[in-house]
Design a protein around this motif. Structure first.
Motif, mmCIF file in Angstrom:
data_model
loop_
_atom_site.group_PDB
_atom_site.id
_atom_site.type_symbol
_atom_site.label_atom_id
_atom_site.label_comp_id
_atom_site.label_asym_id
_atom_site.label_seq_id
_atom_site.Cartn_x
_atom_site.Cartn_y
_atom_site.Cartn_z
ATOM 1 N N VAL A 96 -58.055 12.410 -47.275
ATOM 2 C CA VAL A 96 -58.644 11.180 -46.747
ATOM 3 C C VAL A 96 -59.768 11.503 -45.773
ATOM 4 O O VAL A 96 -60.826 10.869 -45.802
ATOM 5 C CB VAL A 96 -57.563 10.286 -46.107
ATOM 6 N N THR A 97 -59.579 12.489 -44.925
ATOM 7 C CA THR A 97 -60.619 12.864 -43.970
ATOM 8 C C THR A 97 -61.883 13.312 -44.691
ATOM 9 O O THR A 97 -62.995 12.896 -44.334
ATOM 10 C CB THR A 97 -60.111 13.972 -43.025
ATOM 11 N N GLU A 98 -61.718 14.138 -45.713
ATOM 12 C CA GLU A 98 -62.879 14.587 -46.490
ATOM 13 C C GLU A 98 -63.540 13.410 -47.222
ATOM 14 O O GLU A 98 -64.769 13.322 -47.266
ATOM 15 C CB GLU A 98 -62.476 15.669 -47.484
ATOM 16 N N ALA A 99 -62.729 12.521 -47.787
ATOM 17 C CA ALA A 99 -63.280 11.360 -48.489
ATOM 18 C C ALA A 99 -64.069 10.484 -47.529
ATOM 19 O O ALA A 99 -65.185 10.053 -47.844
ATOM 20 C CB ALA A 99 -62.156 10.554 -49.143
ATOM 21 N N ILE A 100 -63.522 10.246 -46.349
ATOM 22 C CA ILE A 100 -64.202 9.412 -45.356
ATOM 23 C C ILE A 100 -65.520 10.048 -44.937
ATOM 24 O O ILE A 100 -66.549 9.371 -44.850
ATOM 25 C CB ILE A 100 -63.296 9.167 -44.135
ATOM 26 N N GLU A 101 -65.517 11.338 -44.682
ATOM 27 C CA GLU A 101 -66.753 12.012 -44.283
ATOM 28 C C GLU A 101 -67.797 11.969 -45.385
ATOM 29 O O GLU A 101 -68.981 11.762 -45.125
ATOM 30 C CB GLU A 101 -66.470 13.452 -43.842
ATOM 31 N N GLU A 102 -67.363 12.156 -46.619
ATOM 32 C CA GLU A 102 -68.288 12.088 -47.758
ATOM 33 C C GLU A 102 -68.887 10.684 -47.867
ATOM 34 O O GLU A 102 -70.098 10.523 -48.045
ATOM 35 C CB GLU A 102 -67.554 12.453 -49.046
ATOM 36 N N LEU A 103 -68.042 9.665 -47.741
ATOM 37 C CA LEU A 103 -68.521 8.281 -47.830
ATOM 38 C C LEU A 103 -69.456 7.956 -46.670
ATOM 39 O O LEU A 103 -70.501 7.333 -46.861
ATOM 40 C CB LEU A 103 -67.332 7.317 -47.851
ATOM 41 N N ARG A 104 -69.078 8.404 -45.493
ATOM 42 C CA ARG A 104 -69.914 8.150 -44.304
ATOM 43 C C ARG A 104 -71.269 8.815 -44.446
ATOM 44 O O ARG A 104 -72.306 8.213 -44.156
ATOM 45 C CB ARG A 104 -69.182 8.647 -43.062
ATOM 46 N N SER A 105 -71.286 10.067 -44.896
ATOM 47 C CA SER A 105 -72.570 10.771 -45.036
ATOM 48 C C SER A 105 -73.423 10.165 -46.142
ATOM 49 O O SER A 105 -74.641 10.322 -46.139
ATOM 50 C CB SER A 105 -72.346 12.268 -45.272
ATOM 51 N N ALA A 106 -72.788 9.442 -47.067
ATOM 52 C CA ALA A 106 -73.533 8.770 -48.135
ATOM 53 C C ALA A 106 -73.958 7.358 -47.735
ATOM 54 O O ALA A 106 -74.485 6.613 -48.560
ATOM 55 C CB ALA A 106 -72.678 8.715 -49.397
ATOM 56 N N GLY A 107 -73.709 6.994 -46.464
ATOM 57 C CA GLY A 107 -74.203 5.714 -45.969
ATOM 58 C C GLY A 107 -73.184 4.611 -45.803
ATOM 59 O O GLY A 107 -73.537 3.501 -45.394
ATOM 60 N N ALA A 108 -71.931 4.864 -46.106
ATOM 61 C CA ALA A 108 -70.913 3.825 -45.920
ATOM 62 C C ALA A 108 -70.749 3.537 -44.426
ATOM 63 O O ALA A 108 -70.766 4.445 -43.601
ATOM 64 C CB ALA A 108 -69.578 4.254 -46.521
ATOM 65 N N LYS A 109 -70.609 2.274 -44.112
ATOM 66 C CA LYS A 109 -70.378 1.836 -42.733
ATOM 67 C C LYS A 109 -68.943 1.365 -42.542
ATOM 68 O O LYS A 109 -68.492 1.162 -41.417
ATOM 69 C CB LYS A 109 -71.321 0.684 -42.358
ATOM 70 N N ARG A 110 -68.247 1.155 -43.651
ATOM 71 C CA ARG A 110 -66.890 0.619 -43.620
ATOM 72 C C ARG A 110 -66.114 1.201 -44.803
ATOM 73 O O ARG A 110 -66.631 1.273 -45.920
ATOM 74 C CB ARG A 110 -66.970 -0.899 -43.729
ATOM 75 N N VAL A 111 -64.877 1.603 -44.548
ATOM 76 C CA VAL A 111 -63.971 2.022 -45.609
ATOM 77 C C VAL A 111 -62.755 1.112 -45.521
ATOM 78 O O VAL A 111 -62.204 0.910 -44.440
ATOM 79 C CB VAL A 111 -63.542 3.502 -45.459
ATOM 80 N N GLU A 112 -62.372 0.558 -46.657
ATOM 81 C CA GLU A 112 -61.227 -0.343 -46.669
ATOM 82 C C GLU A 112 -60.215 0.115 -47.706
ATOM 83 O O GLU A 112 -60.543 0.860 -48.629
ATOM 84 C CB GLU A 112 -61.666 -1.780 -46.930
ATOM 85 N N LEU A 113 -58.990 -0.344 -47.521
ATOM 86 C CA LEU A 113 -57.913 -0.014 -48.438
ATOM 87 C C LEU A 113 -56.826 -1.069 -48.311
ATOM 88 O O LEU A 113 -56.860 -1.905 -47.407
ATOM 89 C CB LEU A 113 -57.358 1.383 -48.156
ATOM 90 N N ILE A 114 -55.875 -1.025 -49.221
ATOM 91 C CA ILE A 114 -54.754 -1.959 -49.215
ATOM 92 C C ILE A 114 -53.471 -1.144 -49.193
ATOM 93 O O ILE A 114 -53.333 -0.171 -49.944
ATOM 94 C CB ILE A 114 -54.803 -2.882 -50.448
ATOM 95 N N VAL A 115 -52.541 -1.555 -48.324
ATOM 96 C CA VAL A 115 -51.255 -0.869 -48.195
ATOM 97 C C VAL A 115 -50.141 -1.910 -48.260
ATOM 98 O O VAL A 115 -50.233 -2.954 -47.600
ATOM 99 C CB VAL A 115 -51.162 -0.097 -46.861
ATOM 100 N N GLU A 116 -49.098 -1.623 -49.026
ATOM 101 C CA GLU A 116 -47.964 -2.522 -49.109
ATOM 102 C C GLU A 116 -47.306 -2.635 -47.737
ATOM 103 O O GLU A 116 -47.160 -1.648 -47.019
ATOM 104 C CB GLU A 116 -46.932 -2.023 -50.126
ATOM 105 N N SER A 117 -46.853 -3.834 -47.389
ATOM 106 C CA SER A 117 -46.264 -4.064 -46.068
ATOM 107 C C SER A 117 -44.967 -3.298 -45.875
ATOM 108 O O SER A 117 -44.568 -3.043 -44.735
ATOM 109 C CB SER A 117 -46.032 -5.559 -45.847
ATOM 110 N N ASP A 118 -44.307 -2.890 -46.945
ATOM 111 C CA ASP A 118 -43.073 -2.113 -46.807
ATOM 112 C C ASP A 118 -43.313 -0.598 -46.875
ATOM 113 O O ASP A 118 -42.375 0.182 -46.867
ATOM 114 C CB ASP A 118 -42.032 -2.550 -47.837
#
Length: 160
Positions: A96-118
């Motif tokens: 996840v850290t690598e994915a976030i850094e890759e997305l950020r360096s490619a210009g992403a300003k926001r990363v979102e995801l969905i997680v089950e409440s349980d």
């Protein structure tokens, strides 16, 4: 090591996806590999689905994609799983850290995801990485073997 998933990854990804500890928190109920094949093919053909290897062995996977148009600054992270034998070793954090850094360096300003409440483990994991709950999708998720629907949380991490 992160790389784009390939069709030849079908069997190890299927094994992780269908593992009893993993599948409750992914988008499909248990199925035979023949039924999973078109799901997998679509993921691979998206060119947004990544395999993560540790010492040459497939240890996990995730999908990271960008929204189009006016929301092109937004990335979505999903279909994330780590093989049970690699859980607790920091593989998910690294992926996840690598994915976030890759997305950020490619210009992403926001990363979102969905997680089950349980999924208390997943919620705590993403919170430790700086994701915050933004909203709740009520009765959004239904596992075939359970009678009740599960709420999903929308979580995001915004870069300054």
């Amino acid at each position: 090591m992160r790389r784009l998933a390939e069709l030849s990854d079908l069997e190890p990804i299927f094994a992780i996806y269908m593992d009893a500890a993993v599948i409750p928190f992914l988008g499909f109920d248990p199925m035979p590999i023949e039924a999973f094949h078109p799901v997998f093919r679509e993921l691979v053909e998206s060119r947004c689905f990544y395999a993560y290897e540790v010492s040459g062995e497939l240890a996990g996977f995730y999908k990271a994609s960008r929204h189009p148009g006016r929301a092109s600054h937004v990335a979505y992270l999903g279909s994330l799983a780590v093989a049970p034998k690699f859980q607790g070793l920091g593989v998910a954090r690294t992926m996840v850290t690598e994915a976030i850094e890759e997305l950020r360096s490619a210009g992403a300003k926001r990363v979102e995801l969905i997680v089950e409440s349980d999924n208390t483990r997943g919620l705590a994991f993403y919170a430790r990485l700086g994701f915050e709950i933004e909203g709740r999708l009520r009765k959004f998720y239904k596992r075939s073997h359970e009678s009740e629907y599960v709420d999903d949380y929308i979580m995001s991490k915004i870069f300054d």
